[in-house]
Write a protein that holds these residues in place. Structure first.
Motif, mmCIF file in Angstrom:
data_model
loop_
_atom_site.group_PDB
_atom_site.id
_atom_site.type_symbol
_atom_site.label_atom_id
_atom_site.label_comp_id
_atom_site.label_asym_id
_atom_site.label_seq_id
_atom_site.Cartn_x
_atom_site.Cartn_y
_atom_site.Cartn_z
ATOM 1 N N SER A 432 0.826 -1.218 0.000
ATOM 2 C CA SER A 432 0.000 0.000 0.000
ATOM 3 C C SER A 432 0.852 1.256 0.000
ATOM 4 C CB SER A 432 -0.931 0.006 1.223
ATOM 5 O OG SER A 432 -1.645 1.224 1.290
ATOM 6 N N VAL A 433 0.938 1.902 -1.160
ATOM 7 C CA VAL A 433 1.629 3.194 -1.256
ATOM 8 C C VAL A 433 0.858 4.243 -0.454
ATOM 9 C CG1 VAL A 433 2.343 5.027 -2.842
ATOM 10 C CG2 VAL A 433 2.660 2.641 -3.488
ATOM 11 N N GLU A 434 -0.487 4.114 -0.421
ATOM 12 C CA GLU A 434 -1.323 5.052 0.314
ATOM 13 C C GLU A 434 -0.958 5.051 1.804
ATOM 14 O OE1 GLU A 434 -6.053 5.954 1.291
ATOM 15 O OE2 GLU A 434 -5.474 4.094 0.305
ATOM 16 N N ALA A 435 -0.797 3.853 2.374
ATOM 17 C CA ALA A 435 -0.437 3.740 3.799
ATOM 18 C C ALA A 435 0.922 4.383 4.060
ATOM 19 C CB ALA A 435 -0.405 2.273 4.226
ATOM 20 N N ALA A 436 1.863 4.160 3.149
ATOM 21 C CA ALA A 436 3.194 4.742 3.304
ATOM 22 C C ALA A 436 3.134 6.269 3.254
ATOM 23 C CB ALA A 436 4.128 4.208 2.219
ATOM 24 N N LEU A 437 2.294 6.806 2.371
ATOM 25 C CA LEU A 437 2.193 8.270 2.240
ATOM 26 C C LEU A 437 1.548 8.891 3.488
ATOM 27 C CD1 LEU A 437 1.169 8.634 -1.522
ATOM 28 C CD2 LEU A 437 3.370 9.205 -0.481
ATOM 29 N N TRP A 438 0.480 8.275 4.012
ATOM 30 C CA TRP A 438 -0.141 8.787 5.239
ATOM 31 C C TRP A 438 0.840 8.736 6.406
ATOM 32 C CZ3 TRP A 438 -3.834 11.999 5.545
ATOM 33 C CH2 TRP A 438 -4.902 11.995 4.636
ATOM 34 N N SER A 439 1.630 7.668 6.462
ATOM 35 C CA SER A 439 2.642 7.548 7.519
ATOM 36 C C SER A 439 3.677 8.664 7.383
ATOM 37 C CB SER A 439 3.337 6.182 7.440
ATOM 38 O OG SER A 439 2.401 5.138 7.586
ATOM 39 N N ALA A 440 4.054 8.964 6.134
ATOM 40 C CA ALA A 440 5.033 10.030 5.890
ATOM 41 C C ALA A 440 4.494 11.383 6.351
ATOM 42 C CB ALA A 440 5.396 10.077 4.408
ATOM 43 N N VAL A 441 3.188 11.631 6.161
ATOM 44 C CA VAL A 441 2.569 12.880 6.634
ATOM 45 C C VAL A 441 2.666 12.971 8.157
ATOM 46 C CG1 VAL A 441 0.357 14.103 6.874
ATOM 47 C CG2 VAL A 441 1.011 13.129 4.663
ATOM 48 N N PHE A 442 2.329 11.862 8.837
ATOM 49 C CA PHE A 442 2.426 11.799 10.297
ATOM 50 C C PHE A 442 3.856 12.124 10.750
ATOM 51 C CE2 PHE A 442 3.788 9.175 13.919
ATOM 52 C CZ PHE A 442 2.909 9.590 14.908
ATOM 53 N N TYR A 443 4.847 11.511 10.086
ATOM 54 C CA TYR A 443 6.254 11.746 10.424
ATOM 55 C C TYR A 443 6.653 13.193 10.232
ATOM 56 C CZ TYR A 443 8.472 7.478 11.774
ATOM 57 O OH TYR A 443 8.869 6.418 12.501
ATOM 58 N N ALA A 444 6.214 13.776 9.114
ATOM 59 C CA ALA A 444 6.572 15.175 8.809
ATOM 60 C C ALA A 444 6.083 16.101 9.920
ATOM 61 C CB ALA A 444 5.983 15.574 7.464
ATOM 62 N N ILE A 445 4.840 15.872 10.389
ATOM 63 C CA ILE A 445 4.272 16.710 11.460
ATOM 64 C C ILE A 445 5.072 16.530 12.750
ATOM 65 C CG2 ILE A 445 2.240 17.056 12.941
ATOM 66 C CD1 ILE A 445 0.551 16.167 10.434
ATOM 67 N N MET A 446 5.357 15.258 13.118
ATOM 68 C CA MET A 446 6.060 14.976 14.368
ATOM 69 C C MET A 446 7.496 15.517 14.344
ATOM 70 S SD MET A 446 3.825 13.553 16.292
ATOM 71 C CE MET A 446 4.638 12.666 17.631
ATOM 72 N N LEU A 447 8.180 15.357 13.226
ATOM 73 C CA LEU A 447 9.566 15.844 13.129
ATOM 74 C C LEU A 447 9.610 17.372 13.151
ATOM 75 C CD1 LEU A 447 11.060 13.329 10.531
ATOM 76 C CD2 LEU A 447 11.508 13.397 12.988
ATOM 77 N N ALA A 448 8.607 18.003 12.539
ATOM 78 C CA ALA A 448 8.548 19.467 12.571
ATOM 79 C C ALA A 448 8.366 19.957 14.008
ATOM 80 C CB ALA A 448 7.395 19.965 11.694
ATOM 81 N N TYR A 449 7.520 19.282 14.785
ATOM 82 C CA TYR A 449 7.300 19.662 16.187
ATOM 83 C C TYR A 449 8.607 19.567 16.976
ATOM 84 C CZ TYR A 449 5.726 19.460 21.041
ATOM 85 O OH TYR A 449 5.575 19.687 22.383
ATOM 86 N N PHE A 450 9.347 18.480 16.758
ATOM 87 C CA PHE A 450 10.611 18.297 17.476
ATOM 88 C C PHE A 450 11.645 19.319 17.025
ATOM 89 C CE2 PHE A 450 14.764 16.013 18.001
ATOM 90 C CZ PHE A 450 14.783 16.023 19.387
ATOM 91 N N GLY A 451 11.781 19.472 15.705
ATOM 92 C CA GLY A 451 12.791 20.379 15.172
ATOM 93 C C GLY A 451 12.565 21.833 15.550
ATOM 94 N N LEU A 452 11.299 22.251 15.563
ATOM 95 C CA LEU A 452 10.997 23.663 15.807
ATOM 96 C C LEU A 452 10.799 23.997 17.285
ATOM 97 C CD1 LEU A 452 8.477 24.197 12.860
ATOM 98 C CD2 LEU A 452 10.859 24.973 12.973
ATOM 99 N N TYR A 453 10.352 23.004 18.097
ATOM 100 C CA TYR A 453 10.030 23.339 19.482
ATOM 101 C C TYR A 453 10.666 22.416 20.525
ATOM 102 C CZ TYR A 453 7.461 24.158 23.788
ATOM 103 O OH TYR A 453 7.155 24.417 25.093
ATOM 104 N N SER A 454 10.256 21.137 20.547
ATOM 105 C CA SER A 454 10.546 20.341 21.742
ATOM 106 C C SER A 454 12.036 20.030 21.940
ATOM 107 C CB SER A 454 9.728 19.042 21.746
ATOM 108 O OG SER A 454 10.143 18.142 20.754
ATOM 109 N N ARG A 455 12.844 20.062 20.887
ATOM 110 C CA ARG A 455 14.278 19.784 21.096
ATOM 111 C C ARG A 455 14.963 20.892 21.910
ATOM 112 N NH1 ARG A 455 18.098 21.917 17.202
ATOM 113 N NH2 ARG A 455 17.059 23.275 15.706
#
Length: 486
Positions: A432-455
């Protein structure tokens, strides 16, 4: 709070004792037998549903090869994790291993992968539970999902020891049903039934053994993972174990041995009794196999159908435990919002149970269980690669680290698991390419939160961070001493 340490990638803040007192778990709630049952409980729903779609993807031969490969990967990984969890026994599990080996970014990526797996899997299982409840009493949909989330999050809020004991009872029921299935199917096993899927024309390597050819093995890998998915969550109970150095390895290895036996039984006996073709599309393969040989109204099929719900509930129940402990550990250390890790009088992280539970319930409303399971596998395989790489790195970098349990085969074992985890990760794109893409969206949001704030707001005194904070302080002292000498 005051800023105490700084590196080029993260900032640490010091907290007082009251911060950690409000974020503590109940010690000694779990011995090794409870931990072993937790490991089986995480996974057992996979024996009841889902794995059999691998028969459609690759035929019996493709699914057999895929299962053997994934059994090797999981066994090697479990032996690696057994060492890591005995050396670094914190509620962070895989996040704390990768944090020690690869720093804050490595820890966060691993913890986020586990969170993706553990927050989404219960949503998929809730949908499957709805299907079972519908068969039994004619009810399905949002009300059923909400009722199960409310009931089992509620039991976890009662207390870890109580919840784990109830879970052990539910798991025991699910195990009894698998034993009934095995005893019932053994007399009806025939090798010919395994190979009743016709080979596809014009497919490379197609045969009665591999009806979809060599690509069928690749396509069957994610379904073979379902037979073992989430056993790696046992270390999330490390802070609640009586003697983690001894109990963790015994618990997780015992669970893995039980799961290997169950995987062999269902993979051989369901298609071997009722035919691979009939089982490849069945929503409840164990029930379907018994109905095929004993009739639709047989007591064995009815019993396994009823108790099959216990198998789904066991995994649903235990994975809720898993996501709460992963959320708790990441929050306590400042990677996620800190309010998520507060514990109440019963030493239970109540917000870490409730908030992901609400998110999971909302996801369950999509009704797309298959998509969510594939997303869970996507997250899981990333974490497997990161955890086994952590074992390789820590063996090389910290040979003096205290290891109450040592992985047989050492870095060769974790190296095999690492390579197979990469292969398993790539296989999710085939399904499922669709599942991989949704997972990538989740990752992008989480990594942005860490990179911009929580680190910039990590907690120096969190168990997973203390090692780094102490090392930083020592470096600062040595730098000061060198400056004074000059």
């Amino acid at each position: 709070m005051s800023s105490s340490h700084h590196t080029t990638s993260v900032d640490y803040e010091s907290v007082d004792k009251a911060y950690l007192d409000k974020r503590s778990l109940k010690k000694g709630a779990a011995g090794w037998i409870l931990l072993a049952s937790l490991g089986v409980s995480y996974v057992i729903s996979g024996d009841y549903a889902g794995w059999n779609f691998g028969l459609a993807a690759g035929g019996f031969g493709g699914m057999l090869v895929a299962t053997v490969l994934m059994a090797i990967m999981y066994t090697a990984m479990v032996l690696s994790i057994a060492e890591l969890s005995s050396s670094l026994p914190t509620a962070g599990g895989g996040y704390s291993f990768a944090r020690r080996a690869m720093g804050p970014w490595g820890g966060y990526i691993t913890g986020t992968a586990i969170l993706l797996e553990y927050a989404i899997a219960p949503a998929a299982i809730a949908i499957f539970i709805g299907g079972y409840v519908n068969e039994l009493v004619g009810l399905n949909g949002p009300l059923v999902y909400a009722a199960f989330y409310a009931l089992f999050v509620g039991i976890h809020l009662w207390g870890a020891g109580e919840a784990l004991k109830i879970m052990m009872g539910i798991t025991a029921l699910a195990v009894v049903a698998i034993v009934v299935f095995v005893v019932g199917m053994l007399p009806h096993f025939s090798v010919d039934n395994l190979f009743d899927i016709a080979p596809s024309a014009g497919v490379a390597g197609a045969s009665s053994f591999l009806p979809q050819g060599f690509m069928g093995i690749w396509g069957a890998l994610p379904f073979a993972i379902w037979l073992f998915l989430a056993v790696e969550g046992v270390p999330l109970a490390a802070e609640e174990a009586g003697d983690p150095g001894r109990d963790m390895p015994r618990g997780i290895i015992t669970a893995m041995l039980v799961l290997l036996v169950f995987a062999a039984c269902v993979l051989l006996l369901a298609p071997g009794g009722a035919g691979a073709a009939a089982m490849s599309e069945h929503a409840a393969p164990l029930v379907g196999a018994l109905q095929a040989v004993y009739g639709p109204d047989s007591w064995a099929a009815g019993f396994v159908n009823l108790i099959g719900l216990a198998g789904l509930i066991a995994s649903f129940f235990s994975i809720i435990f898993g996501y709460s402990r992963q959320t708790f550990a990441l929050s306590r250390a400042g990677y996620l919002p800190r309010w998520l890790s507060v514990t109440g009088e019963r030493k239970v992280p109540y917000l870490a149970l409730i908030v992901p539970g609400v998110i999971g319930f909302l996801l369950s409303l999509t009704g797309q269980g298959d998509l969510m399971i594939t997303m869970a596998v996507f997250g899981a395989t990333i974490s497997y690669a990161m955890m086994t790489l952590s074992h390789l790195m820590l063996r090389r970098r910290e040979p003096e680290l205290e290891r109450p349990y040592r992985t047989p085969g050492g870095t060769l074992t974790s190296g095999v698991a690492f390579v197979l985890a990469i292969v398993a990760f790539l296989s999710t794109f085939v399904v499922s390419v669709e599942a991989a893409l949704w997972s990538a969206v989740f990752y992008a949001i989480m990594l942005a939160y860490f990179g911009l704030y929580s680190r910039h707001h990590l907690v120096a005194q969190a168990p997973e961070e203390e090692f780094e904070a102490i090392a930083l302080a020592e470096r600062e002292l040595s730098d000061d001493a060198a400056a004074d000498a000059v």
